[in-house]
Design a protein around this motif. Structure first.
Motif, PDB file in Angstrom:
ATOM      1  N   LEU A  10      -6.892  -1.793   2.722  1.00 54.27           N
ATOM      2  CA  LEU A  10      -6.449  -0.480   2.236  1.00 54.27           C
ATOM      3  C   LEU A  10      -6.312  -0.471   0.708  1.00 54.27           C
ATOM      4  O   LEU A  10      -6.675   0.504   0.046  1.00 54.27           O
ATOM      5  N   ASN A  11      -5.805  -1.568   0.144  1.00 57.16           N
ATOM      6  CA  ASN A  11      -5.667  -1.674  -1.312  1.00 57.16           C
ATOM      7  C   ASN A  11      -7.023  -1.738  -2.007  1.00 57.16           C
ATOM      8  O   ASN A  11      -7.199  -1.187  -3.093  1.00 57.16           O
ATOM      9  N   LEU A  12      -7.976  -2.415  -1.372  1.00 54.00           N
ATOM     10  CA  LEU A  12      -9.329  -2.482  -1.937  1.00 54.00           C
ATOM     11  C   LEU A  12      -9.986  -1.099  -1.942  1.00 54.00           C
ATOM     12  O   LEU A  12     -10.699  -0.737  -2.881  1.00 54.00           O
ATOM     13  N   LYS A  70       5.073 -11.299  -5.177  1.00 47.54           N
ATOM     14  CA  LYS A  70       4.515 -12.504  -5.792  1.00 47.54           C
ATOM     15  C   LYS A  70       4.719 -13.757  -4.952  1.00 47.54           C
ATOM     16  O   LYS A  70       3.949 -14.713  -5.069  1.00 47.54           O
ATOM     17  N   ASP A  71       5.751 -13.780  -4.116  1.00 47.96           N
ATOM     18  CA  ASP A  71       6.051 -14.982  -3.331  1.00 47.96           C
ATOM     19  C   ASP A  71       5.381 -14.984  -1.958  1.00 47.96           C
ATOM     20  O   ASP A  71       5.774 -15.744  -1.069  1.00 47.96           O
ATOM     21  N   LEU A  72       4.349 -14.158  -1.780  1.00 50.93           N
ATOM     22  CA  LEU A  72       3.644 -14.094  -0.492  1.00 50.93           C
ATOM     23  C   LEU A  72       2.846 -15.375  -0.276  1.00 50.93           C
ATOM     24  O   LEU A  72       2.033 -15.769  -1.112  1.00 50.93           O
ATOM     25  N   LYS A  73       3.067 -16.033   0.865  1.00 48.93           N
ATOM     26  CA  LYS A  73       2.374 -17.278   1.189  1.00 48.93           C
ATOM     27  C   LYS A  73       1.152 -16.988   2.053  1.00 48.93           C
ATOM     28  O   LYS A  73       1.061 -15.942   2.695  1.00 48.93           O
ATOM     29  N   LEU A  74       0.238 -17.969   2.097  1.00 53.66           N
ATOM     30  CA  LEU A  74      -0.969 -17.817   2.915  1.00 53.66           C
ATOM     31  C   LEU A  74      -0.621 -17.798   4.400  1.00 53.66           C
ATOM     32  O   LEU A  74      -1.325 -17.206   5.214  1.00 53.66           O
ATOM     33  N   SER A  75       0.488 -18.445   4.753  1.00 57.26           N
ATOM     34  CA  SER A  75       0.907 -18.501   6.163  1.00 57.26           C
ATOM     35  C   SER A  75       1.555 -17.191   6.621  1.00 57.26           C
ATOM     36  O   SER A  75       1.710 -16.963   7.829  1.00 57.26           O
ATOM     37  N   ASP A  76       1.932 -16.324   5.684  1.00 57.87           N
ATOM     38  CA  ASP A  76       2.537 -15.030   6.041  1.00 57.87           C
ATOM     39  C   ASP A  76       1.441 -14.043   6.439  1.00 57.87           C
ATOM     40  O   ASP A  76       0.761 -13.478   5.584  1.00 57.87           O
ATOM     41  N   ARG A  77       1.261 -13.849   7.740  1.00 57.95           N
ATOM     42  CA  ARG A  77       0.176 -12.986   8.232  1.00 57.95           C
ATOM     43  C   ARG A  77       0.601 -11.519   8.330  1.00 57.95           C
ATOM     44  O   ARG A  77      -0.244 -10.635   8.428  1.00 57.95           O
ATOM     45  N   ILE A  78       1.902 -11.256   8.327  1.00 55.17           N
ATOM     46  CA  ILE A  78       2.418  -9.877   8.354  1.00 55.17           C
ATOM     47  C   ILE A  78       3.075  -9.582   7.011  1.00 55.17           C
ATOM     48  O   ILE A  78       3.902 -10.364   6.526  1.00 55.17           O
ATOM     49  N   TYR A  79       2.693  -8.449   6.422  1.00 51.15           N
ATOM     50  CA  TYR A  79       3.239  -8.063   5.110  1.00 51.15           C
ATOM     51  C   TYR A  79       4.510  -7.236   5.310  1.00 51.15           C
ATOM     52  O   TYR A  79       4.485  -6.176   5.937  1.00 51.15           O
ATOM     53  N   HIS A  80       5.617  -7.740   4.761  1.00 49.79           N
ATOM     54  CA  HIS A  80       6.903  -7.036   4.810  1.00 49.79           C
ATOM     55  C   HIS A  80       7.294  -6.663   3.383  1.00 49.79           C
ATOM     56  O   HIS A  80       7.419  -7.539   2.520  1.00 49.79           O
ATOM     57  N   CYS A  81       7.508  -5.369   3.139  1.00 48.25           N
ATOM     58  CA  CYS A  81       7.920  -4.908   1.808  1.00 48.25           C
ATOM     59  C   CYS A  81       9.376  -4.458   1.848  1.00 48.25           C
ATOM     60  O   CYS A  81       9.887  -4.049   2.899  1.00 48.25           O
ATOM     61  N   ASP A  82      10.033  -4.511   0.698  1.00 49.54           N
ATOM     62  CA  ASP A  82      11.442  -4.092   0.608  1.00 49.54           C
ATOM     63  C   ASP A  82      11.621  -2.604   0.886  1.00 49.54           C
ATOM     64  O   ASP A  82      12.723  -2.154   1.235  1.00 49.54           O
ATOM     65  N   CYS A  83      10.520  -1.833   0.733  1.00 52.29           N
ATOM     66  CA  CYS A  83      10.596  -0.390   0.988  1.00 52.29           C
ATOM     67  C   CYS A  83      10.557  -0.056   2.478  1.00 52.29           C
ATOM     68  O   CYS A  83      10.676   1.103   2.878  1.00 52.29           O
ATOM     69  N   GLY A  84      10.373  -1.089   3.319  1.00 54.74           N
ATOM     70  CA  GLY A  84      10.331  -0.885   4.764  1.00 54.74           C
ATOM     71  C   GLY A  84       8.928  -0.871   5.344  1.00 54.74           C
ATOM     72  O   GLY A  84       8.746  -0.765   6.560  1.00 54.74           O
ATOM     73  N   HIS A 139       0.811  -1.207   0.000  1.00 52.18           N
ATOM     74  CA  HIS A 139       0.000   0.000   0.000  1.00 52.18           C
ATOM     75  C   HIS A 139       0.850   1.266   0.000  1.00 52.18           C
ATOM     76  O   HIS A 139       0.376   2.346  -0.348  1.00 52.18           O
ATOM     77  N   CYS A 140       2.116   1.121   0.346  1.00 50.48           N
ATOM     78  CA  CYS A 140       3.015   2.279   0.421  1.00 50.48           C
ATOM     79  C   CYS A 140       3.640   2.592  -0.934  1.00 50.48           C
ATOM     80  O   CYS A 140       3.528   3.711  -1.431  1.00 50.48           O
ATOM     81  N   VAL A 154       5.643  -2.285   6.813  1.00 44.39           N
ATOM     82  CA  VAL A 154       5.241  -3.480   7.564  1.00 44.39           C
ATOM     83  C   VAL A 154       3.815  -3.272   8.062  1.00 44.39           C
ATOM     84  O   VAL A 154       3.520  -2.267   8.718  1.00 44.39           O
ATOM     85  N   GLU A 155       2.947  -4.209   7.730  1.00 37.75           N
ATOM     86  CA  GLU A 155       1.540  -4.079   8.131  1.00 37.75           C
ATOM     87  C   GLU A 155       0.892  -5.456   8.165  1.00 37.75           C
ATOM     88  O   GLU A 155       1.382  -6.415   7.548  1.00 37.75           O
ATOM     89  N   ASP A 156      -0.209  -5.562   8.895  1.00 40.47           N
ATOM     90  CA  ASP A 156      -0.989  -6.798   8.911  1.00 40.47           C
ATOM     91  C   ASP A 156      -1.492  -7.104   7.502  1.00 40.47           C
ATOM     92  O   ASP A 156      -1.953  -6.194   6.796  1.00 40.47           O
ATOM     93  N   ARG A 157      -1.384  -8.352   7.110  1.00 45.38           N
ATOM     94  CA  ARG A 157      -1.714  -8.761   5.740  1.00 45.38           C
ATOM     95  C   ARG A 157      -3.141  -8.373   5.340  1.00 45.38           C
ATOM     96  O   ARG A 157      -3.374  -7.808   4.280  1.00 45.38           O
TER      97      ARG A 157
END
Length: 386
Positions: free
Chosen positions: A375-377, A350-364, A343-344, A366-369
């Motif tokens: 927010l994207n919707l 693309k490699d986000l798994k269903l078990s990954d409940r926290i979203y970590h982006c390379d830009c820094g 969202h930032c 971090v948010e709940d999945r």
């Protein structure tokens, strides 16, 4: 002013004579529906032309019943209800021909949701008072929840309705014409809602609606339901040995049905209250995702959890509330990667798994999945208006 239609469903308390009439009408509707399916199936096997609902109704009343006196009891039922059951059969075939659903199933006794349809034909029909409702062929029927259905003297008009039976109780659902209370200007910002299994709904304003199926009340009822179902199975086994009777089995079946009904009512009530709370914030629009529920149901590990969440009920109730309050409901395509988009910065992981409940982006970022998906919707630009 544009007119809207709103449905009201409540329990009724019919007399013994009225119960007999309701049961007979529902039984006749079920028989006619099944007869319509089987007759068209026979025509297809003979390579003859498909018979529409209107043609079948004419043939049934003018040819079949006069030539078969033993079927005269079909005429004793409320004609509008019988005609509606034929129309339902025709609709089921139309959906099958257009590849929207599978081939229509026959309705089984005590296992299918068959209803008695009624419609307002003259001014004296479908009148409603605080404690009773006038239904064609039944007369005045007492309502258990007094004052729930808008009364005729206050200017409300009931257009049509249905009478149904569930777990031994009788219910009436009526369609009432109401004035359009459309809100012209919703000054608040839009809203995105991400539906899930862990929580029912995660809203872009930070509000989370928990999964009601994880509550102690529902878990206790489900445990009781499993116990009663085991008891019912034992009674069927005892019947084979001659140690039980059909009367005992019917009593136990009613217990199981009532528990199913109670759990279903708790889930529906929670969904309605959640939607009412969302709509009260008066957003300018609400965006949801077009979930592939049928695909999710194919996963045997998730199918029960998906069923208990009642996603379709949530969507239909939300659509009705949005129409009532003048809120635009946007539906995003099911292939829109709402969970994978940052969202930032807008990057797609693309490699986000269903078990990954926290979203970590390379830009820094971090948010709940699920909150990131909501927010994207909210900010989605490609959508369809429901």
């Amino acid at each position: 002013m544009r007119k809207l239609f709103k449905s009201f469903k409540t329990e009724i308390n019919p007399t013994v004579e009225q119960k007999v009439k309701i049961n007979k009408t529902i039984g006749t509707c079920r028989y006619v529906y099944n007869f319509y399916l089987s007759y068209n199936k026979t025509l297809h096997d003979k390579d003859e032309k498909f018979m529409t609902g209107k043609s079948f109704s004419v043939w049934l009343n003018n040819e079949y019943i006069p030539n078969n006196p033993d079927k005269i009891w079909i005429k004793e039922a409320y004609s509008k209800a019988v005609k509606k059951s034929i129309e339902d059969g025709c609709t089921a075939f139309t959906r099958f021909f257009t590849h929207k659903s599978a081939f229509p199933n026959f309705k089984k006794k005590d296992k299918s949701d068959v209803k008695m349809y009624f419609v307002k034909n003259n001014p004296k029909d479908c009148r409603c008072e605080r404690h009773r409702l006038n239904i064609p062929t039944l007369g005045w029927v007492r309502i258990k929840e007094k004052g729930y259905i808008p009364t005729t003297k206050d200017g409300w008009k009931i257009k049509s309705g249905t009478v149904s039976i569930k777990a031994g109780k009788y219910y009436v659902s009526v369609l009432v014409e109401i004035p359009d209370a459309k809100i012209a200007n919703n000054s608040n910002d839009g809203m995105g809602i991400d539906l899930g299994l862990k929580d029912l709904a995660i809203v872009s304003n930070g509000k989370t609606y928990k999964n009601i199926n994880k509550s102690a009340r529902v878990k206790k009822l489900e445990k009781k339901l499993r116990r009663e179902q085991r008891c019912l199975s034992r009674k069927y086994e005892n019947l084979k040995k001659g140690e039980s009777t059909q009367k005992n089995i019917q009593k136990q079946k009613l217990k199981v049905q009532r528990l199913h009904h109670k759990i279903d009512n708790i889930r529906t009530d929670y969904i309605n209250k959640s939607i009412a709370e969302i709509v009260k914030t008066k957003p300018s629009y609400i965006t949801i995702e077009d979930l592939n529920v049928s695909g999710m149901m194919k996963n045997r590990h998730l199918s029960k959890a998906v069923t208990s969440q009642k996603f379709y009920k949530f969507r239909t109730s939300l659509k009705a509330k949005c129409d009532e309050n003048g809120i635009e409901l946007r539906v995003v395509d099911r292939w829109y990667p709402s969970s994978k988009i940052c969202h930032c910065c807008g990057a797609i992981k693309k490699d986000l798994k269903l078990s990954d409940r926290i979203y970590h982006c390379d830009c820094g970022y971090v948010e709940d999945r699920d909150f990131n998906a909501a927010l994207n919707l909210k900010d989605a630009l490609t959508y369809e208006v429901a």
